[in-house]
Design a protein around this motif. Sequence first.
Motif, PDB file in Angstrom:
ATOM      1  N   GLU A  84       0.778  -1.433  -0.394  1.00 32.39           N
ATOM      2  CA  GLU A  84       0.016  -0.140  -0.249  1.00 32.39           C
ATOM      3  C   GLU A  84       0.678   0.874   0.180  1.00 32.39           C
ATOM      4  O   GLU A  84       1.980   1.131   0.283  1.00 32.39           O
ATOM      5  CB  GLU A  84      -0.925  -0.132   1.594  1.00 32.39           C
ATOM      6  CG  GLU A  84      -2.106  -1.452   1.218  1.00 32.39           C
ATOM      7  CD  GLU A  84      -2.717  -1.012   2.553  1.00 32.39           C
ATOM      8  OE1 GLU A  84      -2.554  -0.759   3.103  1.00 32.39           O
ATOM      9  OE2 GLU A  84      -3.492  -2.298   2.657  1.00 32.39           O
ATOM     10  N   ASN A  85       0.690   2.608  -0.922  1.00 30.93           N
ATOM     11  CA  ASN A  85       1.248   3.492  -0.950  1.00 30.93           C
ATOM     12  C   ASN A  85       0.074   4.502  -1.459  1.00 30.93           C
ATOM     13  O   ASN A  85      -1.001   3.977  -1.785  1.00 30.93           O
ATOM     14  CB  ASN A  85       2.767   3.851  -1.726  1.00 30.93           C
ATOM     15  CG  ASN A  85       2.166   3.249  -2.658  1.00 30.93           C
ATOM     16  OD1 ASN A  85       1.160   3.155  -3.903  1.00 30.93           O
ATOM     17  ND2 ASN A  85       3.796   3.854  -3.375  1.00 30.93           N
ATOM     18  N   ARG A  86       0.635   5.620  -1.620  1.00 29.46           N
ATOM     19  CA  ARG A  86      -0.083   7.127  -1.718  1.00 29.46           C
ATOM     20  C   ARG A  86       0.413   7.612  -2.718  1.00 29.46           C
ATOM     21  O   ARG A  86       1.237   8.026  -3.521  1.00 29.46           O
ATOM     22  CB  ARG A  86      -0.766   7.911  -0.438  1.00 29.46           C
ATOM     23  CG  ARG A  86      -1.199   7.561   0.473  1.00 29.46           C
ATOM     24  CD  ARG A  86      -0.967   8.193   1.430  1.00 29.46           C
ATOM     25  NE  ARG A  86       0.952   8.478   2.534  1.00 29.46           N
ATOM     26  CZ  ARG A  86       1.020   8.799   3.539  1.00 29.46           C
ATOM     27  NH1 ARG A  86       0.495   9.867   3.683  1.00 29.46           N
ATOM     28  NH2 ARG A  86       2.520   8.598   3.758  1.00 29.46           N
ATOM     29  N   TYR A  87      -0.337   7.930  -3.923  1.00 25.53           N
ATOM     30  CA  TYR A  87      -0.554   8.581  -5.055  1.00 25.53           C
ATOM     31  C   TYR A  87      -0.978  10.315  -5.431  1.00 25.53           C
ATOM     32  O   TYR A  87      -1.974  10.549  -3.909  1.00 25.53           O
ATOM     33  CB  TYR A  87      -0.730   8.236  -6.086  1.00 25.53           C
ATOM     34  CG  TYR A  87      -0.083   6.873  -7.007  1.00 25.53           C
ATOM     35  CD1 TYR A  87       0.422   7.142  -8.238  1.00 25.53           C
ATOM     36  CD2 TYR A  87       0.789   6.174  -5.963  1.00 25.53           C
ATOM     37  CE1 TYR A  87       1.819   6.006  -8.673  1.00 25.53           C
ATOM     38  CE2 TYR A  87       1.680   4.915  -6.361  1.00 25.53           C
ATOM     39  CZ  TYR A  87       1.711   5.054  -7.784  1.00 25.53           C
ATOM     40  OH  TYR A  87       2.767   4.651  -8.197  1.00 25.53           O
ATOM     41  N   ILE A  88      -0.732  10.437  -5.442  1.00 25.59           N
ATOM     42  CA  ILE A  88      -1.066  13.126  -5.527  1.00 25.59           C
ATOM     43  C   ILE A  88      -1.783  12.645  -6.737  1.00 25.59           C
ATOM     44  O   ILE A  88      -1.668  12.938  -7.888  1.00 25.59           O
ATOM     45  CB  ILE A  88      -0.134  13.487  -5.277  1.00 25.59           C
ATOM     46  CG1 ILE A  88       0.184  13.323  -4.524  1.00 25.59           C
ATOM     47  CG2 ILE A  88      -0.890  14.565  -5.322  1.00 25.59           C
ATOM     48  CD1 ILE A  88       0.185  13.577  -2.723  1.00 25.59           C
ATOM     49  N   ALA A  89      -3.174  12.522  -6.629  1.00 29.02           N
ATOM     50  CA  ALA A  89      -3.851  13.380  -7.968  1.00 29.02           C
ATOM     51  C   ALA A  89      -3.786  14.306  -8.488  1.00 29.02           C
ATOM     52  O   ALA A  89      -3.560  15.532  -7.861  1.00 29.02           O
ATOM     53  CB  ALA A  89      -5.720  13.009  -8.207  1.00 29.02           C
ATOM     54  N   LYS A  90      -4.125  14.797  -9.498  1.00 27.71           N
ATOM     55  CA  LYS A  90      -4.191  16.286 -10.730  1.00 27.71           C
ATOM     56  C   LYS A  90      -4.484  16.606  -9.390  1.00 27.71           C
ATOM     57  O   LYS A  90      -4.142  18.145  -9.836  1.00 27.71           O
ATOM     58  CB  LYS A  90      -4.482  15.570 -12.026  1.00 27.71           C
ATOM     59  CG  LYS A  90      -3.933  16.930 -12.511  1.00 27.71           C
ATOM     60  CD  LYS A  90      -4.452  17.180 -14.699  1.00 27.71           C
ATOM     61  CE  LYS A  90      -3.271  18.138 -14.895  1.00 27.71           C
ATOM     62  NZ  LYS A  90      -3.952  17.849 -16.274  1.00 27.71           N
ATOM     63  N   THR A  91      -5.629  15.952  -9.045  1.00 25.62           N
ATOM     64  CA  THR A  91      -6.924  17.370  -8.237  1.00 25.62           C
ATOM     65  C   THR A  91      -6.076  17.780  -7.326  1.00 25.62           C
ATOM     66  O   THR A  91      -6.395  18.814  -6.280  1.00 25.62           O
ATOM     67  CB  THR A  91      -8.053  17.496  -7.789  1.00 25.62           C
ATOM     68  OG1 THR A  91      -8.470  15.998  -7.045  1.00 25.62           O
ATOM     69  CG2 THR A  91      -8.671  16.861  -8.706  1.00 25.62           C
ATOM     70  N   GLY A  92      -4.942  17.472  -6.595  1.00 22.96           N
ATOM     71  CA  GLY A  92      -4.327  17.112  -5.161  1.00 22.96           C
ATOM     72  C   GLY A  92      -4.496  16.349  -4.158  1.00 22.96           C
ATOM     73  O   GLY A  92      -3.931  16.121  -3.087  1.00 22.96           O
ATOM     74  N   GLU A  93      -5.121  15.396  -4.768  1.00 21.40           N
ATOM     75  CA  GLU A  93      -6.526  14.567  -3.730  1.00 21.40           C
ATOM     76  C   GLU A  93      -5.235  13.149  -3.411  1.00 21.40           C
ATOM     77  O   GLU A  93      -4.512  12.986  -4.514  1.00 21.40           O
ATOM     78  CB  GLU A  93      -7.788  13.706  -4.220  1.00 21.40           C
ATOM     79  CG  GLU A  93      -7.794  12.486  -3.479  1.00 21.40           C
ATOM     80  CD  GLU A  93      -9.835  12.720  -4.162  1.00 21.40           C
ATOM     81  OE1 GLU A  93     -10.042  11.608  -3.770  1.00 21.40           O
ATOM     82  OE2 GLU A  93      -9.838  12.565  -5.406  1.00 21.40           O
ATOM     83  N   ILE A  94      -5.499  12.800  -2.100  1.00 21.04           N
ATOM     84  CA  ILE A  94      -4.116  11.516  -2.115  1.00 21.04           C
ATOM     85  C   ILE A  94      -5.203  10.163  -2.074  1.00 21.04           C
ATOM     86  O   ILE A  94      -6.161  10.544  -1.970  1.00 21.04           O
ATOM     87  CB  ILE A  94      -4.008  11.690  -0.267  1.00 21.04           C
ATOM     88  CG1 ILE A  94      -3.398  12.733   0.051  1.00 21.04           C
ATOM     89  CG2 ILE A  94      -3.026  10.294   0.171  1.00 21.04           C
ATOM     90  CD1 ILE A  94      -2.748  12.801   0.919  1.00 21.04           C
ATOM     91  N   ILE A  95      -5.039   9.835  -2.901  1.00 23.97           N
ATOM     92  CA  ILE A  95      -4.899   8.019  -3.773  1.00 23.97           C
ATOM     93  C   ILE A  95      -4.174   7.142  -2.844  1.00 23.97           C
ATOM     94  O   ILE A  95      -3.341   7.067  -3.092  1.00 23.97           O
ATOM     95  CB  ILE A  95      -5.431   8.030  -4.679  1.00 23.97           C
ATOM     96  CG1 ILE A  95      -5.728   9.319  -5.843  1.00 23.97           C
ATOM     97  CG2 ILE A  95      -6.026   7.145  -5.144  1.00 23.97           C
ATOM     98  CD1 ILE A  95      -7.956   9.730  -5.502  1.00 23.97           C
ATOM     99  N   TRP A  96      -4.930   6.619  -1.911  1.00 30.25           N
ATOM    100  CA  TRP A  96      -4.487   4.707  -1.145  1.00 30.25           C
ATOM    101  C   TRP A  96      -5.049   4.434  -2.242  1.00 30.25           C
ATOM    102  O   TRP A  96      -5.727   3.728  -2.926  1.00 30.25           O
ATOM    103  CB  TRP A  96      -4.756   4.644  -0.448  1.00 30.25           C
ATOM    104  CG  TRP A  96      -4.751   5.581   1.199  1.00 30.25           C
ATOM    105  CD1 TRP A  96      -5.137   7.167   1.507  1.00 30.25           C
ATOM    106  CD2 TRP A  96      -3.484   5.441   2.241  1.00 30.25           C
ATOM    107  NE1 TRP A  96      -4.187   6.825   2.723  1.00 30.25           N
ATOM    108  CE2 TRP A  96      -3.310   6.018   2.766  1.00 30.25           C
ATOM    109  CE3 TRP A  96      -2.083   3.693   1.707  1.00 30.25           C
ATOM    110  CZ2 TRP A  96      -2.026   5.928   3.595  1.00 30.25           C
ATOM    111  CZ3 TRP A  96      -1.328   3.592   2.879  1.00 30.25           C
ATOM    112  CH2 TRP A  96      -1.633   5.125   3.920  1.00 30.25           C
TER     113      TRP A  96
END
Length: 278
Positions: A84-96
């Motif tokens: 599991e890790n986190r990505y940063i969406a283009k909107t700035g939202e954090i996606i797990w």
Amino acid sequence: METLSPDVVLDLEYFFELSPDMLCIAGDDGYFKKINSAVSNTLGYSKEELFGSPVNTFIHPDDREITAQKHNTLRKGEPLLNFENRYIAKTGEIIWLSWTFVPIIRDKLVFAIAKNITYKKQIEEFDRISLILAMINDDHKQRFKTGQNNVNAKALIIPKLKVNAKVNHEPSPLDQQWLSNFESTVRKYVGRLDLTLHMISDELALSERQLYRRVDRILGITPNKLVRIIRLQLAWEAIASGKYRTVAEISSLAGFKSRAHFSKLFKEVYGIDATELM
């Protein structure tokens, strides 16, 4: 060696593209080589943007080191499951994301499948904060009953508390969308000290009774507690933005009437004084 017929290859491409999970192939150089539409849809970037920058670019800064360490395991030819890790969406939202990686050493490629578990993480955080808020409330009741301010009531009640015992499933897509609408409504009015459940229920086209029932069914908590959770998360985000200089600003922004009450809740939930983060 037997090869696949053109029809089978076409079917595999069709499956790859329509899969609801994120499917991707990455090269040893750290770039995506092939992705399906779910990757773009989840992260909000175009395929050109995703192909044009290293994969590491899209990973949350706090997770880049641990991700790099796991990739060293892949270089040894060992698959990696449920990472599991986190990505940063283009909107700035954090996606797990929860990943399964299979390295192909011969071709210097990694095949990967990812599931979006953002809501699972969010529900876990709701449950954690809800538990702490319940502990604070019970602690207050215990102190009131005993009249002994030095009694550590929390230590007594922790084993008994299971706030969301009846909620052990991930919300359906419909419920997830509804929770997003609830959160958007709270964030829209969060700075208002006169925010009421009546205002929220009107915005969501529900009666207050229906609002209570739906939040209880999905999360096992009351709407008021969910509003407090969202306020605290908004306060954390505001501090992290670095745009504010005082606790009073943060407290007001998040819609808390009392700065002292806000400071106490923040310390209980996040384990650090808001002033230290400022």
